[in-house]
Scaffold this motif. Structure first.
Motif, PDB file in Angstrom:
ATOM      1  N   UNK A 119      36.810 -20.846 -33.878  1.00 48.51           N
ATOM      2  CA  UNK A 119      36.535 -21.656 -33.164  1.00 48.51           C
ATOM      3  C   UNK A 119      35.264 -21.584 -32.545  1.00 48.51           C
ATOM      4  N   UNK A 120      34.252 -22.350 -33.012  1.00 49.92           N
ATOM      5  CA  UNK A 120      32.668 -21.986 -32.472  1.00 49.92           C
ATOM      6  C   UNK A 120      32.688 -22.204 -30.948  1.00 49.92           C
ATOM      7  N   UNK A 121      33.583 -22.607 -30.085  1.00 47.73           N
ATOM      8  CA  UNK A 121      33.573 -22.446 -28.651  1.00 47.73           C
ATOM      9  C   UNK A 121      33.353 -20.978 -28.272  1.00 47.73           C
ATOM     10  N   UNK A 122      33.755 -20.042 -28.967  1.00 38.22           N
ATOM     11  CA  UNK A 122      33.618 -18.398 -28.812  1.00 38.22           C
ATOM     12  C   UNK A 122      32.053 -18.021 -29.183  1.00 38.22           C
ATOM     13  N   UNK A 123      31.139 -18.711 -29.827  1.00 41.73           N
ATOM     14  CA  UNK A 123      29.871 -18.458 -30.093  1.00 41.73           C
ATOM     15  C   UNK A 123      28.950 -19.230 -29.185  1.00 41.73           C
ATOM     16  N   UNK A 124      29.550 -20.435 -29.071  1.00 45.06           N
ATOM     17  CA  UNK A 124      28.451 -21.238 -28.016  1.00 45.06           C
ATOM     18  C   UNK A 124      29.170 -22.186 -27.211  1.00 45.06           C
ATOM     19  N   UNK A 125      29.120 -22.092 -25.984  1.00 41.46           N
ATOM     20  CA  UNK A 125      29.662 -22.934 -24.730  1.00 41.46           C
ATOM     21  C   UNK A 125      29.346 -24.339 -24.845  1.00 41.46           C
ATOM     22  N   UNK A 126      28.206 -24.591 -25.586  1.00 45.83           N
ATOM     23  CA  UNK A 126      27.699 -25.987 -25.558  1.00 45.83           C
ATOM     24  C   UNK A 126      29.083 -26.801 -26.326  1.00 45.83           C
ATOM     25  N   UNK A 127      29.716 -26.322 -27.402  1.00 45.28           N
ATOM     26  CA  UNK A 127      30.607 -27.021 -28.076  1.00 45.28           C
ATOM     27  C   UNK A 127      31.659 -27.561 -27.065  1.00 45.28           C
ATOM     28  N   UNK A 128      31.897 -26.919 -25.908  1.00 42.90           N
ATOM     29  CA  UNK A 128      33.186 -27.193 -24.838  1.00 42.90           C
ATOM     30  C   UNK A 128      32.447 -28.142 -23.668  1.00 42.90           C
ATOM     31  N   UNK A 129      31.094 -28.521 -23.894  1.00 45.90           N
ATOM     32  CA  UNK A 129      30.629 -29.284 -22.733  1.00 45.90           C
ATOM     33  C   UNK A 129      30.858 -30.773 -22.727  1.00 45.90           C
ATOM     34  N   UNK A 130      31.903 -31.155 -21.924  1.00 47.60           N
ATOM     35  CA  UNK A 130      32.342 -32.444 -22.102  1.00 47.60           C
ATOM     36  C   UNK A 130      31.136 -33.625 -21.662  1.00 47.60           C
ATOM     37  N   UNK A 131      30.214 -33.323 -20.510  1.00 49.60           N
ATOM     38  CA  UNK A 131      29.257 -34.091 -20.404  1.00 49.60           C
ATOM     39  C   UNK A 131      28.327 -34.681 -21.833  1.00 49.60           C
ATOM     40  N   UNK A 132      28.204 -33.376 -22.264  1.00 49.95           N
ATOM     41  CA  UNK A 132      26.980 -33.469 -23.825  1.00 49.95           C
ATOM     42  C   UNK A 132      27.914 -34.110 -24.652  1.00 49.95           C
ATOM     43  N   UNK A 133      29.369 -33.901 -24.840  1.00 50.75           N
ATOM     44  CA  UNK A 133      29.983 -34.636 -25.774  1.00 50.75           C
ATOM     45  C   UNK A 133      30.096 -36.112 -25.438  1.00 50.75           C
ATOM     46  N   UNK A 134      30.130 -36.465 -24.345  1.00 49.75           N
ATOM     47  CA  UNK A 134      30.507 -37.837 -24.081  1.00 49.75           C
ATOM     48  C   UNK A 134      28.827 -38.460 -24.212  1.00 49.75           C
ATOM     49  N   UNK A 135      27.790 -37.801 -23.837  1.00 51.47           N
ATOM     50  CA  UNK A 135      26.423 -38.268 -23.935  1.00 51.47           C
ATOM     51  C   UNK A 135      26.129 -38.420 -25.503  1.00 51.47           C
ATOM     52  N   UNK A 136      26.586 -37.640 -26.410  1.00 58.47           N
ATOM     53  CA  UNK A 136      26.292 -37.958 -27.807  1.00 58.47           C
ATOM     54  C   UNK A 136      27.069 -39.208 -28.260  1.00 58.47           C
ATOM     55  N   UNK A 137      28.401 -39.299 -27.842  1.00 59.14           N
ATOM     56  CA  UNK A 137      29.087 -40.501 -28.238  1.00 59.14           C
ATOM     57  C   UNK A 137      28.507 -41.903 -27.631  1.00 59.14           C
ATOM     58  N   UNK A 138      28.079 -41.867 -26.468  1.00 54.20           N
ATOM     59  CA  UNK A 138      27.453 -43.149 -26.006  1.00 54.20           C
ATOM     60  C   UNK A 138      26.144 -43.295 -26.560  1.00 54.20           C
TER      61      UNK A 138
END
Length: 307
Positions: free
Chosen positions: A282-301
């Motif tokens: 799981x890449x979340x163990x390498x970089x916390x960005x992958x679990x950043x829900x605000x970044x996720x939603x901004x990318x989707x929008x």
């Protein structure tokens, strides 16, 4: 994930997509595989090879160009019954004009790796044509592979505007090396997938990197010398130092992502730090960005503004 009986694969006429179709046809319970391909002649050739290799005539051609939203919508409209899983495998380095804008206002490289798949998934969900799993072909370049000279993508704010600038190419400029922007584009697609998993909790959204894979077509459109290195010289040398593995191993990762419930919705799985091969984590163990829900939603929008 035994409920998966029908699968659609984009970019299915060659490389990892073709091999994934072959492996899926040999998997117990699979009774139909849609081959999403841009070119009818190549699709027919791929279908013939697959029927011969597997002894099963379960393949149906669906003309679909992931870099063209109209083509994607037309393909979705041709599906008459729901499919269980979709493998978003098409991609590459954007053809001869990777930074040229499509009619949707995104670059060709972004369209083929992300926007076409976003349009496809949105159409399938809207039409209630997908029942189980969406698997997106991720890439270790989304977190960087410094050993290969691929550095971690640089995001300044993870804002909607920044993700829009990745989509329309303004973040990079028209002379950027497609290999340098590829990881950032794959990162945007990975964050979109994670956001979608929270928007649609009844479906699984798994991002799985096939790893550094020999014999793929993704490098065909690079400048001659880079193509020579990555596809031919690299294809011989890289496996020796653990930097590439076979197309069979790459496709097997897709099947693991589809059928193994240990791979959770909304997560990104790829090789461990430092290499594009070897065990998947799981890449979340390498970089916390992958679990950043605000970044996720901004990318989707941001991406949905273009779809």
């Amino acid at each position: 994930m035994d409920m998966i009986k029908t699968v659609l694969i984009t970019g299915a006429n060659a490389g990892i997509g073709l091999e994934a179709a072959r492996q899926l046809a040999l998997h117990e319970g699979i009774n139909k595989i849609y081959l999403g391909c841009r070119n009818l002649a190549k699709a027919n050739d791929a279908k013939s090879k697959l029927v011969e290799a597997t002894g099963r005539d379960i393949f149906e051609i669906l003309i679909l160009d992931a870099s063209d939203s109209t083509s994607v919508r037309n393909a979705a409209a041709k599906l008459k019954s729901p499919i269980d899983a979709v493998v978003l495998n098409a991609g590459g380095t954007g053809g001869q004009t990777p930074h040229k804008l499509t009619d949707d206002g995104v670059t060709n490289i972004f369209a083929s790796n992300v926007l076409g798949h976003v349009v496809l998934v949105e159409e399938l969900i809207k039409r209630q044509l997908v029942t189980s799993t969406i698997l997106y072909a991720g890439s270790e370049t989304a977190r960087g592979i410094p050993k290969m000279g691929v550095f971690k993508p640089e995001l300044n704010s993870t804002s909607i505007d920044e993700f829009a600038s990745i989509a329309n190419g303004s973040k990079f400029g028209s002379n950027a090396d497609p290999l340098d922007v590829y990881g950032t584009i794959k990162l945007a697609g990975t964050l979109w997938m994670a956001s979608m998993s929270r928007q649609h909790p009844h479906l699984r959204f798994v991002t799985m990197s096939p790893g550094g894979t020999t014999g793929t077509n993704g490098m065909d459109d690079l400048p001659f010398l880079k193509k020579l290195f990555f596809k031919y010289i690299g294809g011989l040398f890289m496996p020796m130092i653990g930097m590439m593995h076979s197309v069979e191993k790459g496709a097997k990762r897709y099947l693991d992502g589809l059928f193994d419930p240990r791979f959770e919705s909304g997560h990104f799985y790829a090789s461990r730090t430092g290499s594009p091969t070897g065990p998947v984590v799981d890449q979340l163990t390498i970089d916390p960005l992958f679990g950043d829900t605000a970044a996720q939603d901004n990318a989707r929008q941001a991406i949905q503004q273009f779809s």
